[in-house]
Scaffold this motif. Sequence first.
Motif, PDB file in Angstrom:
ATOM      1  N   GLN A  49      13.005 -17.390 -15.655  1.00  0.00           N
ATOM      2  CA  GLN A  49      13.703 -17.282 -16.931  1.00  0.00           C
ATOM      3  C   GLN A  49      14.393 -15.934 -17.119  1.00  0.00           C
ATOM      4  O   GLN A  49      15.497 -15.872 -17.663  1.00  0.00           O
ATOM      5  N   GLY A 107      16.206 -15.311 -12.911  1.00  0.00           N
ATOM      6  CA  GLY A 107      16.836 -16.376 -12.140  1.00  0.00           C
ATOM      7  C   GLY A 107      16.388 -16.406 -10.697  1.00  0.00           C
ATOM      8  O   GLY A 107      17.163 -16.768  -9.804  1.00  0.00           O
ATOM      9  N   PRO A 142      16.692 -20.197 -16.891  1.00  0.00           N
ATOM     10  CA  PRO A 142      16.874 -18.810 -17.343  1.00  0.00           C
ATOM     11  C   PRO A 142      17.303 -18.743 -18.795  1.00  0.00           C
ATOM     12  O   PRO A 142      18.117 -19.550 -19.255  1.00  0.00           O
TER      13      PRO A 142
END
Length: 330
Positions: free
Chosen positions: A175, A178, A321
């Motif tokens: 998140q 990436g 992400p």
Amino acid sequence: MSRNVCITAVEGHTGHLIADLLLRHEEFPDISKVDSVVGLTLHPRHHHAKELQSLGARIVHHVPGRERTMVNTLKDTGCDTICLVPPAHKDKYDICVELVTAAKKAGIQNVLLISSAGADYADPQRQPRLREFIELESLVLSTKGDPSTPLGHSPCVIRAGFYAENILLYAPQAQSEGILPLPIGKNHKFAPVALGDVAQVAAHVLSGRGQHGFDDKHRGQMMIVTGPELCAGEELATAASTALGTSMEFEDISQAEAKRVLKAHASEVDESEREYLLEYYSLVREGKTNYIATTAFHDVTGRHPMQPTEFFKTYSEEMRPKKKVKSNHS
């Protein structure tokens, strides 16, 4: 013929999901109905135990340490079938040995052990947590030649592959950066399997009936259940990128860094389970997981296991992400 199932470690994800499938059998018509489900748990106040209780399971506190007490506990459940799910505990091996011995003395007829794929390739010195599963398999299967107990009449072992859900432990990195940081090297592959697929196989085995206990199609089987696709780190990141619609990159990290990452972001995971994960990653680096095994899943369920892209779509909220990640080409 009645079928009363006792499932151990229902506080954990594996035991909980297997029990859940049996209790919700009307939602899964291909899984036969069982007469009762008992959940054996080290933590009876765990939310998983409470959830199963609300569905109709009888929850029993598992207090290891006294074999005689364990024999009486199993007798009191009235079960004829035990699903032995090793608990997330530093004394997992000793707890399971006691359970097998107690099940023999309690007169239980059917035993299903949830083991681990790759354990047969594990080195006792380098991967002792993995190797424990081979010792447990031997203990369960040795009852076949023991005429003093009915436990050997109907055994089955499922060697579950690396659970894809373990990748969710790296959701914070996915998140925020990436990336998928895994210590698996760049040259070898493995085939992560969805926990739900392993639970489906287990539920079919536990509910199946035959003349001698389990369905003859399952009785005595050594079932290896992995995911359907071999993935190196880069291929895993590609599957995640495709499913999530955003760039995801693989980062090959060291074993030492992986240990720090797990300690920081998976503090709720038992230390023995973190050791297991690190040992499995070392198997990947050694090239000992370059295979898939989906025949048992297909034969038992009639379906095909979940693909990596399907898995990442299922858990897109946890993995996507939170901000746009700049790729190396932009």
